[in-house]
Design a protein around this motif. Sequence first.
Motif, PDB file in Angstrom:
ATOM      1  N   SER A   1     -17.348   7.838   0.516  1.00  0.00           N
ATOM      2  CA  SER A   1     -17.777   6.451   0.346  1.00  0.00           C
ATOM      3  C   SER A   1     -16.568   5.522   0.371  1.00  0.00           C
ATOM      4  N   ARG A   2     -16.851   4.243   0.560  1.00  0.00           N
ATOM      5  CA  ARG A   2     -15.779   3.253   0.531  1.00  0.00           C
ATOM      6  C   ARG A   2     -15.063   3.278  -0.810  1.00  0.00           C
ATOM      7  N   ARG A   3     -15.825   3.440  -1.881  1.00  0.00           N
ATOM      8  CA  ARG A   3     -15.225   3.430  -3.221  1.00  0.00           C
ATOM      9  C   ARG A   3     -14.244   4.584  -3.399  1.00  0.00           C
ATOM     10  N   GLU A   4     -14.620   5.763  -2.907  1.00  0.00           N
ATOM     11  CA  GLU A   4     -13.729   6.926  -3.009  1.00  0.00           C
ATOM     12  C   GLU A   4     -12.450   6.703  -2.205  1.00  0.00           C
ATOM     13  N   ILE A   5     -12.602   6.175  -1.000  1.00  0.00           N
ATOM     14  CA  ILE A   5     -11.431   5.925  -0.154  1.00  0.00           C
ATOM     15  C   ILE A   5     -10.557   4.848  -0.777  1.00  0.00           C
ATOM     16  N   TYR A   6     -11.188   3.806  -1.286  1.00  0.00           N
ATOM     17  CA  TYR A   6     -10.454   2.713  -1.937  1.00  0.00           C
ATOM     18  C   TYR A   6      -9.621   3.251  -3.096  1.00  0.00           C
ATOM     19  N   ALA A   7     -10.250   4.091  -3.941  1.00  0.00           N
ATOM     20  CA  ALA A   7      -9.545   4.655  -5.099  1.00  0.00           C
ATOM     21  C   ALA A   7      -8.380   5.532  -4.663  1.00  0.00           C
ATOM     22  N   ALA A   8      -8.584   6.324  -3.605  1.00  0.00           N
ATOM     23  CA  ALA A   8      -7.523   7.210  -3.112  1.00  0.00           C
ATOM     24  C   ALA A   8      -6.331   6.405  -2.610  1.00  0.00           C
ATOM     25  N   LEU A   9      -6.594   5.306  -1.911  1.00  0.00           N
ATOM     26  CA  LEU A   9      -5.501   4.469  -1.407  1.00  0.00           C
ATOM     27  C   LEU A   9      -4.784   3.748  -2.549  1.00  0.00           C
ATOM     28  N   CYS A  10      -5.527   3.340  -3.564  1.00  0.00           N
ATOM     29  CA  CYS A  10      -4.884   2.713  -4.738  1.00  0.00           C
ATOM     30  C   CYS A  10      -3.919   3.694  -5.391  1.00  0.00           C
ATOM     31  N   ARG A  11      -4.323   4.962  -5.471  1.00  0.00           N
ATOM     32  CA  ARG A  11      -3.455   5.978  -6.089  1.00  0.00           C
ATOM     33  C   ARG A  11      -2.186   6.190  -5.268  1.00  0.00           C
ATOM     34  N   LYS A  12      -2.234   5.884  -3.996  1.00  0.00           N
ATOM     35  CA  LYS A  12      -1.063   6.021  -3.134  1.00  0.00           C
ATOM     36  C   LYS A  12      -0.161   4.795  -3.192  1.00  0.00           C
ATOM     37  N   GLY A  13      -0.540   3.822  -4.017  1.00  0.00           N
ATOM     38  CA  GLY A  13       0.305   2.647  -4.200  1.00  0.00           C
ATOM     39  C   GLY A  13       0.094   1.539  -3.195  1.00  0.00           C
ATOM     40  N   ILE A  14      -1.021   1.576  -2.458  1.00  0.00           N
ATOM     41  CA  ILE A  14      -1.301   0.520  -1.484  1.00  0.00           C
ATOM     42  C   ILE A  14      -1.882  -0.692  -2.215  1.00  0.00           C
ATOM     43  N   PRO A  15      -1.377  -1.893  -1.984  1.00  0.00           N
ATOM     44  CA  PRO A  15      -1.926  -3.091  -2.632  1.00  0.00           C
ATOM     45  C   PRO A  15      -3.407  -3.274  -2.315  1.00  0.00           C
ATOM     46  N   LYS A  16      -4.169  -3.745  -3.297  1.00  0.00           N
ATOM     47  CA  LYS A  16      -5.617  -3.889  -3.131  1.00  0.00           C
ATOM     48  C   LYS A  16      -5.971  -4.817  -1.975  1.00  0.00           C
ATOM     49  N   GLU A  17      -5.205  -5.902  -1.825  1.00  0.00           N
ATOM     50  CA  GLU A  17      -5.494  -6.855  -0.748  1.00  0.00           C
ATOM     51  C   GLU A  17      -5.359  -6.192   0.625  1.00  0.00           C
ATOM     52  N   GLN A  18      -4.381  -5.306   0.747  1.00  0.00           N
ATOM     53  CA  GLN A  18      -4.164  -4.624   2.021  1.00  0.00           C
ATOM     54  C   GLN A  18      -5.295  -3.636   2.311  1.00  0.00           C
ATOM     55  N   ILE A  19      -5.770  -2.952   1.268  1.00  0.00           N
ATOM     56  CA  ILE A  19      -6.882  -2.013   1.435  1.00  0.00           C
ATOM     57  C   ILE A  19      -8.133  -2.764   1.884  1.00  0.00           C
ATOM     58  N   GLU A  20      -8.411  -3.877   1.203  1.00  0.00           N
ATOM     59  CA  GLU A  20      -9.618  -4.649   1.505  1.00  0.00           C
ATOM     60  C   GLU A  20      -9.591  -5.185   2.934  1.00  0.00           C
ATOM     61  N   ALA A  21      -8.415  -5.651   3.362  1.00  0.00           N
ATOM     62  CA  ALA A  21      -8.288  -6.177   4.724  1.00  0.00           C
ATOM     63  C   ALA A  21      -8.508  -5.066   5.753  1.00  0.00           C
ATOM     64  N   ALA A  22      -7.955  -3.891   5.492  1.00  0.00           N
ATOM     65  CA  ALA A  22      -8.111  -2.770   6.423  1.00  0.00           C
ATOM     66  C   ALA A  22      -9.560  -2.312   6.486  1.00  0.00           C
ATOM     67  N   MET A  23     -10.233  -2.330   5.328  1.00  0.00           N
ATOM     68  CA  MET A  23     -11.641  -1.923   5.311  1.00  0.00           C
ATOM     69  C   MET A  23     -12.510  -2.886   6.099  1.00  0.00           C
ATOM     70  N   GLU A  24     -12.173  -4.159   6.032  1.00  0.00           N
ATOM     71  CA  GLU A  24     -12.923  -5.139   6.818  1.00  0.00           C
ATOM     72  C   GLU A  24     -12.794  -4.834   8.305  1.00  0.00           C
ATOM     73  N   ASP A  25     -11.605  -4.405   8.714  1.00  0.00           N
ATOM     74  CA  ASP A  25     -11.366  -4.099  10.125  1.00  0.00           C
ATOM     75  C   ASP A  25     -12.020  -2.777  10.547  1.00  0.00           C
ATOM     76  N   CYS A  26     -12.052  -1.805   9.616  1.00  0.00           N
ATOM     77  CA  CYS A  26     -12.454  -0.440   9.975  1.00  0.00           C
ATOM     78  C   CYS A  26     -13.932  -0.140   9.771  1.00  0.00           C
ATOM     79  N   TYR A  27     -14.569  -0.899   8.884  1.00  0.00           N
ATOM     80  CA  TYR A  27     -15.928  -0.535   8.496  1.00  0.00           C
ATOM     81  C   TYR A  27     -16.991  -1.384   9.163  1.00  0.00           C
ATOM     82  N   GLU A  28     -18.053  -0.733   9.496  1.00  0.00           N
ATOM     83  CA  GLU A  28     -19.305  -1.369   9.846  1.00  0.00           C
ATOM     84  C   GLU A  28     -20.363  -0.707   8.980  1.00  0.00           C
TER      85      GLU A  28
END
Length: 204
Positions: free
Chosen positions: A122-149
Motif C-alpha cells: 500500500s501507499r502507506r507501507e511504502i511511505y513509511a519505508a521511505l521515511c525510515r530511509k530518511g527521505i523528507p516527507k515532501e519529497q515522498i509525497e511529490a514522488a507519489m503524485e508522479d508515480c501513482y494512479e
Amino acid sequence: MTVTKIEPVTKTRYRIYVDGQFAFILYKGELSRYLIAEDAEITEETYETIRTEVILKRVKLKAMHLLSDMDRTEGQLRTKLRQGGYTEDMIDAAVDYVKSFGYIDDEAYVKRFIAGRKDKKSRREIYAALCRKGIPKEQIEAAMEDCYEKEDSCGAIRKILEKKKYDPATAKDEEKRRIMGFLTRRGFSYDDIRQVIQVSEWNA
C-alpha cells in the motif's frame, strides 16, 4: 595542537583526539608515519595533511564502495559514513564528490523504490519505508503524485486477494470482513478495497 587521546577501535585502527576533540581515525602504521602519540604536539600542517591526503581520500573511496554495493539514499550513505567514524565535514565532502558523478539522486531513488513496490504494497507501507530511509516527507509525497494512479492501488489489492486465494463467489460475510480488515491495516483505502471486491463479485 596536542594529541590528547588515542583510543583503540580495533587492533589496527585508532580514534585520535586533538585538543580534546575527536579528529579522525588512523591505522597503526599511520600513527608511526605522522608521529602521532598521546601528549605529542602536532603541527597544523601535519593535521591538514592527514585530513586531506589520508582521511578525505579514504572517505571518498568508502562512499564509492558503499554505493557500488547497493543503491542508497543520501541519508543512508551519511549514516554509514558516520558509523565508519568520519567527521561531518569529511562526510559532506564525500557526499558532494559522489553527487558530482550522479551516484546519488534521491528523487530518482524514491521513484524507483515506489515503482518496484506499488503493485505489492500500500501507499502507506511504502511511505513509511521511505521515511525510515530518511527521505523528507515532501519529497515522498511529490514522488507519489508522479508515480501513482488509482489503478495502482486497486491492482495491488487484486494481487493480494489472489495470493490470499480470496474467492468472491464463495466468501462468506465473516471472511469478507476479515479480508477487508487485513487490507485496511495494510494501508489501503476503504473505497479502493470495496471497489475491487465488488468488481470481483460482479465478475464471479
